[in-house]
Scaffold this active site. Structure first.
Site, PDB file in Angstrom:
ATOM      1  N   SER A 139       0.831  -1.202   0.000  1.00  0.00           N
ATOM      2  CA  SER A 139       0.000   0.000   0.000  1.00  0.00           C
ATOM      3  C   SER A 139       0.867   1.254   0.000  1.00  0.00           C
ATOM      4  O   SER A 139       2.033   1.223   0.392  1.00  0.00           O
ATOM      5  CB  SER A 139      -0.903   0.011   1.236  1.00  0.00           C
TER       6      SER A 139
HETATM    7  N1  SAH Z   1      -0.591  -4.259   3.947  1.00  0.00           N
HETATM    8  C1  SAH Z   1      -0.010  -5.010   2.857  1.00  0.00           C
HETATM    9  C2  SAH Z   1      -1.025  -5.069   1.728  1.00  0.00           C
HETATM   10  C3  SAH Z   1      -0.693  -6.053   0.684  1.00  0.00           C
HETATM   11  S1  SAH Z   1      -1.914  -6.084  -0.631  1.00  0.00           S
HETATM   12  C4  SAH Z   1       1.246  -4.268   2.393  1.00  0.00           C
HETATM   13  O1  SAH Z   1       1.208  -3.040   2.377  1.00  0.00           O
HETATM   14  O2  SAH Z   1       2.234  -4.910   2.046  1.00  0.00           O
HETATM   15  C5  SAH Z   1      -3.141  -7.101   0.077  1.00  0.00           C
HETATM   16  C6  SAH Z   1      -2.696  -8.494   0.432  1.00  0.00           C
HETATM   17  O3  SAH Z   1      -3.823  -9.235   0.844  1.00  0.00           O
HETATM   18  C7  SAH Z   1      -2.052  -9.261  -0.709  1.00  0.00           C
HETATM   19  O4  SAH Z   1      -0.775  -9.649  -0.322  1.00  0.00           O
HETATM   20  C8  SAH Z   1      -2.972 -10.446  -0.911  1.00  0.00           C
HETATM   21  O5  SAH Z   1      -2.271 -11.630  -1.273  1.00  0.00           O
HETATM   22  C9  SAH Z   1      -3.618 -10.569   0.465  1.00  0.00           C
HETATM   23  N2  SAH Z   1      -4.913 -11.255   0.488  1.00  0.00           N
HETATM   24  C10 SAH Z   1      -5.988 -11.087  -0.330  1.00  0.00           C
HETATM   25  N3  SAH Z   1      -6.980 -11.913   0.042  1.00  0.00           N
HETATM   26  C11 SAH Z   1      -6.531 -12.617   1.109  1.00  0.00           C
HETATM   27  C12 SAH Z   1      -7.113 -13.637   1.939  1.00  0.00           C
HETATM   28  N4  SAH Z   1      -8.349 -14.106   1.729  1.00  0.00           N
HETATM   29  N5  SAH Z   1      -6.386 -14.124   2.949  1.00  0.00           N
HETATM   30  C13 SAH Z   1      -5.118 -13.678   3.180  1.00  0.00           C
HETATM   31  N6  SAH Z   1      -4.511 -12.729   2.430  1.00  0.00           N
HETATM   32  C14 SAH Z   1      -5.221 -12.194   1.415  1.00  0.00           C
END
Ligand code: SAH
Length: 304
Positions: A139
């Site tokens: 993000s």
């Molecule tokens: N806060 C993190 C956001 C990553 S993007 C950062 O800034 O690095 C959102 C993440 O949610 C992705 O890595 C994706 O793989 C994960 N995600 C999406 N659906 C999910 C689920 N059902 N369970 C676990 N992770 C999930």
């Protein structure tokens, strides 16, 4: 503006557009050295940014001039190897914009160098989400800052935090710094490769001791189920947008605790859910956002 920018061709320059928060960077090829080509590049960046599957619309374009490629290439490598100086400047900008409000969040974001959490070759110190593979992004820094501020009171030393969709592990590391060694932080991410990536990132960061001593852990799991083993949590953060608030996350919130989650599909709101001491919950919308979906692993890997 372009004339001025063109005059500054030995350096990179910033073209401010409509919103003073987000920043998108782009490398221009060596053929892009006329103002017309810069305009075309900025226009195409604008189009790209509007399609970015993540938590911010972009507004400042940092355009790297071809002549500076060598210099910036070296800088970028330095940055991605971690540069607390550049990271501090990013934090100062977020303070200036009023997104970081507290000393605590500033200290934690200064200590956790974003440069250690992005893939090599990306520009970590500009305010934009960055693709990390598997249809996911880290993000934008302003979203990390905003979520840390919203959860600050629920991330006191000794408290418990859950980071769902922990991705790069950036916020998980920040949470661990805030709750300290007496607290407990859990990251849940369903892409195994991203869990490995995040653990490696955290190991290189100021939060490594929490990982070693066991107050921080990251697990491969479907975050829509939360992480019941360590519930209830004082703070739950979700880094991906859910069509609706998953009930297990509400159930795993401690009375007095707070859940911050983007909710929606095309239009999304960052929702703040507070559980009162009697167990009832209040829900409010903080702001409009754009995150990748909280979904099944198969759906995420298919969506191209
Ligand atoms: N806060 C993190 C956001 C990553 S993007 C950062 O800034 O690095 C959102 C993440 O949610 C992705 O890595 C994706 O793989 C994960 N995600 C999406 N659906 C999910 C689920 N059902 N369970 C676990 N992770 C999930």
């Amino acid at each position: 503006m372009l004339r001025l920018a063109y005059g500054l061709r030995r350096h990179f320059f910033v073209v401010p557009l409509w919103n003073p928060v987000s920043v998108l960077t782009a490398n221009l090829s060596s053929r892009s050295s006329s103002p017309q080509r810069v305009l075309a590049a900025v226009a195409s960046l604008s189009a790209i940014s509007s399609r970015l599957p993540s938590s911010s619309s972009s507004s400042l374009f940092v355009v790297r001039w071809p002549q500076t490629h060598h210099f910036l290439g070296r800088m970028e490598r330095l940055w991605t190897n971690g540069s607390l100086g550049r990271n501090k400047e990013l934090v100062e900008r977020l303070q200036l914009y009023g997104i970081i409000k507290s000393k605590k969040v500033a200290e934690v974001m200064e200590a956790i160098d974003r440069g250690l959490f992005v893939p090599p070759g990306s520009a970590p110190y500009v305010d934009t989400p960055i693709l990390i593979g598997y249809n996911a992004t880290i993000s934008a820094p302003h979203m990390h800052a905003a979520c840390l501020e919203l959860l600050r009171e629920h991330l006191q030393p000794g408290m418990r935090a859950l980071d769902v969709g922990s991705g790069t592990g950036y916020l998980t590391a920040c949470f661990a710094m805030m709750v300290g060694p007496e607290g407990r932080t859990v990251g849940v991410e369903h892409i195994a490769e991203l869990v490995d990536f995040s653990i490696n990132n955290i190991k290189n960061s100021a939060a490594s001791s929490f990982l070693k001593e066991g107050s921080l852990s990251v697990h491969i799991a479907d975050g829509r189920e939360g992480w019941p083993d360590l519930a209830p949590y004082d703070a739950i953060h979700v880094g991906a947008a859910a069509p609706e608030i998953p009930q297990p996350l509400i159930d795993q919130l401690k009375p007095g605790g707070r859940l911050v989650i983007p909710v929606g599909t095309v239009f999304q709101d960052l929702q703040v859910i507070d559980k009162k001491t009697d167990g009832s919950v209040s829900i409010r919308s903080e702001t409009s956002v754009r995150y990748v979906p909280l979904t099944s692993k198969a759906a995420q890997l298919q969506s191209n």
